[in-house]
Design a protein around this motif. Structure first.
Motif, short mmCIF file in Angstrom:
data_model
loop_
_atom_site.label_atom_id
_atom_site.label_comp_id
_atom_site.label_asym_id
_atom_site.label_seq_id
_atom_site.Cartn_x
_atom_site.Cartn_y
_atom_site.Cartn_z
N TYR A 134 -23.00 -0.10 -11.56
CA TYR A 134 -23.76 -0.29 -12.80
C TYR A 134 -24.09 1.05 -13.45
N LYS A 135 -24.34 2.06 -12.64
CA LYS A 135 -24.70 3.38 -13.17
C LYS A 135 -23.57 4.03 -13.96
N LYS A 136 -22.36 3.52 -13.82
CA LYS A 136 -21.21 4.12 -14.49
C LYS A 136 -21.02 3.62 -15.93
N ILE A 137 -21.74 2.56 -16.32
CA ILE A 137 -21.50 1.98 -17.64
C ILE A 137 -22.53 2.52 -18.65
N PRO A 138 -22.21 2.45 -19.95
CA PRO A 138 -23.10 2.99 -20.99
C PRO A 138 -24.49 2.39 -21.01
N GLU A 139 -24.62 1.09 -20.66
CA GLU A 139 -25.95 0.48 -20.70
C GLU A 139 -26.92 1.22 -19.80
N TYR A 140 -26.45 1.62 -18.62
CA TYR A 140 -27.33 2.38 -17.71
C TYR A 140 -27.52 3.80 -18.22
N LYS A 141 -26.43 4.47 -18.58
CA LYS A 141 -26.49 5.88 -18.97
C LYS A 141 -27.33 6.11 -20.21
N LEU A 142 -27.26 5.21 -21.17
CA LEU A 142 -27.93 5.42 -22.45
C LEU A 142 -29.24 4.67 -22.60
N GLN A 143 -29.44 3.62 -21.80
CA GLN A 143 -30.61 2.78 -22.02
C GLN A 143 -31.47 2.60 -20.77
N ASN A 144 -30.84 2.36 -19.62
CA ASN A 144 -31.59 2.04 -18.40
C ASN A 144 -31.51 3.13 -17.35
N VAL A 186 -17.87 -9.77 -21.09
CA VAL A 186 -18.51 -8.71 -20.31
C VAL A 186 -17.77 -7.38 -20.46
N LYS A 187 -16.42 -7.44 -20.46
CA LYS A 187 -15.62 -6.22 -20.56
C LYS A 187 -15.93 -5.42 -21.81
N SER A 188 -16.35 -6.10 -22.89
CA SER A 188 -16.63 -5.40 -24.15
C SER A 188 -17.85 -4.50 -24.07
N GLY A 189 -18.66 -4.66 -23.01
CA GLY A 189 -19.85 -3.84 -22.88
C GLY A 189 -19.79 -2.83 -21.75
N LEU A 190 -18.60 -2.64 -21.18
CA LEU A 190 -18.50 -1.76 -20.01
C LEU A 190 -18.02 -0.35 -20.31
N ILE A 191 -17.47 -0.12 -21.49
CA ILE A 191 -16.84 1.18 -21.75
C ILE A 191 -17.56 1.98 -22.84
N ASN A 192 -17.62 1.42 -24.04
CA ASN A 192 -18.15 2.21 -25.16
C ASN A 192 -19.48 1.71 -25.70
N ASN A 193 -19.94 0.55 -25.27
CA ASN A 193 -21.13 -0.06 -25.86
C ASN A 193 -22.19 -0.36 -24.80
N ILE A 194 -23.43 -0.46 -25.26
CA ILE A 194 -24.50 -0.83 -24.34
C ILE A 194 -24.74 -2.34 -24.35
N ASP A 195 -24.04 -3.05 -25.24
CA ASP A 195 -24.14 -4.50 -25.31
C ASP A 195 -22.73 -5.08 -25.39
N VAL A 196 -22.61 -6.37 -25.08
CA VAL A 196 -21.32 -7.03 -25.26
C VAL A 196 -21.09 -7.27 -26.75
N SER A 197 -19.83 -7.46 -27.12
CA SER A 197 -19.49 -7.78 -28.50
C SER A 197 -20.12 -9.10 -28.91
N HIS A 198 -20.82 -9.12 -30.04
CA HIS A 198 -21.43 -10.37 -30.48
C HIS A 198 -20.38 -11.39 -30.90
N PHE A 199 -19.18 -10.93 -31.27
CA PHE A 199 -18.09 -11.86 -31.57
C PHE A 199 -17.64 -12.57 -30.29
N ARG A 200 -17.45 -11.79 -29.23
CA ARG A 200 -17.02 -12.40 -27.96
C ARG A 200 -18.13 -13.29 -27.38
N LEU A 201 -19.37 -12.87 -27.56
CA LEU A 201 -20.50 -13.69 -27.12
C LEU A 201 -20.49 -15.04 -27.84
#
Length: 338
Positions: A67-77, A143-158
């Motif tokens: 989890y620490k490797k994804i942007p959500e952790y690095k930029l937000q959590n 889920v994949k849409s939020g693992l590389i460049n974003n801190i959230d999943v794509s709202h379109f995919r959601l």
């Protein structure tokens, strides 16, 4: 022979009701997973491995390190502790395990009934199982849409993920209605208003997913105005006609509000026509639908005024399930009275 058929019918009905209930629950759990920002806590697909949760500290540390490797952790959590991580992990794990339970709960009886009744008679239910499997793929695609460049999943995919959940729910419910109701020789609405109403409901679900995915419910927490005006003052009307409007939080909230108004107006028109033409078979369905429409609008307003609080937002999503089923019930009763 008659007793066996009656037993099969009862088992079949109970299976559809159970499947319907489980899909109800997973939509609610999925909504809470989104509202608690838990959806990215498990960063791998883990179709079989993920059935068991972490059972020791090494396993927990491994999941946390991923989890620490994804942007959500690095930029937000980045200040999150492992105990805090466990909370969001359990939500996502429950969501995924629920999906597996639904798949098995649907597949095993489907095989049994296909043998008993015949494959050809249950082709539509086999299609539902294919959609359930595809829904799992859509979940991972989201889920994949939020693992590389974003801190959230794509709202379109959601929105696609949520839309397919409601399609599965609708197909199961439609098959259930087909099982318990006989077609009746009654008057009905001889126009496409019920179908248009149903399309608007599904469109509203898509925009509801956009609002959730973009946290658009946390801005303009006033009603009936958006701040000091009907149209959001941080935007221009011309922007509504651009594709970028679907990624603009204030415009998405504006559209979500106004689709709700259209649904309400159309409901009033349909109700007027039902009572004017004395279509007795639709009196009960239109009353149920009206109650749910008012409930959904009321909870939607409360969700806005609360700043999209988790509890009220979850209730709003739960009422959307009621709205879909009430709309389908009305559509079915109108369609198959002739």
């Amino acid at each position: 022979m008659y007793t066996d058929e009656k037993k099969i019918y009862r088992l079949f009905t109970n299976w559809l009701v159970t499947s319907l209930f489980l899909v109800f629950l997973i939509i609610i759990v999925g909504g809470l997973t989104r509202l608690t920002n838990s959806g990215l806590s498990i960063t791998e697909w883990e179709l079989f491995k993920g059935i068991l949760p972490p059972l020791n500290s090494n396993s927990w540390n491994n999941y946390f390190d991923l989890y620490k490797k994804i942007p959500e952790y690095k930029l937000q959590n980045y200040s999150m502790t492992i105990d805090e991580f466990k909370i969001i992990f359990w939500w996502e794990w429950a969501h995924r395990i629920f999906g597996r339970i639904i798949g098995l709960t649907f597949l095993i009886p489907l095989i049994f009934f296909s043998i008993k009744v015949g494959f050809n008679k249950l082709k539509n239910l086999h299609l539902i199982f294919v959609l359930i499997c595809f829904q799992g793929f859509l979940g991972w695609y989201m889920v994949k849409s939020g693992l590389i460049n974003n801190i959230d999943v794509s709202h379109f995919r959601l929105s696609f993920h949520l839309l397919f959940a409601f399609i599965i729910l609708s197909l199961i419910f439609w098959n259930y209605l087909d099982l318990i109701y006989l077609k009746q020789n009654e008057r009905k609405l001889k126009n496409f208003l019920p179908e248009i109403f149903m399309i608007l409901i599904f469109l509203q679900i898509i925009f509801g997913a956009f609002v959730s995915g973009m946290d658009a419910g946390k801005i303009y927490n006033t009603w009936p105005l958006m701040g000091n005006s009907y149209f959001p003052d941080d935007n221009k009307i011309i922007n509504l006609f651009k594709f970028s409007a679907l990624s603009d939080a204030s415009l998405v909230q504006y559209l979500h509000r106004n689709i709700a108004y259209l649904i309400f107006i159309l409901y009033i028109i349909i109700t007027f026509k039902v009572y004017k033409n004395k279509i007795v078979i639709l009196f009960k369905p239109i009353l149920i639908l009206g109650f749910v429409v008012f409930l959904q609008i009321f909870l939607g307003i409360l969700t806005l005024l609360s700043g999209a609080g988790i509890l009220i937002s979850s209730l709003h999503q739960f009422s959307s399930i009621l709205l879909i089923t009430a709309s389908l019930y009305f559509l079915y009763r109108n369609k198959f009275s002739f």
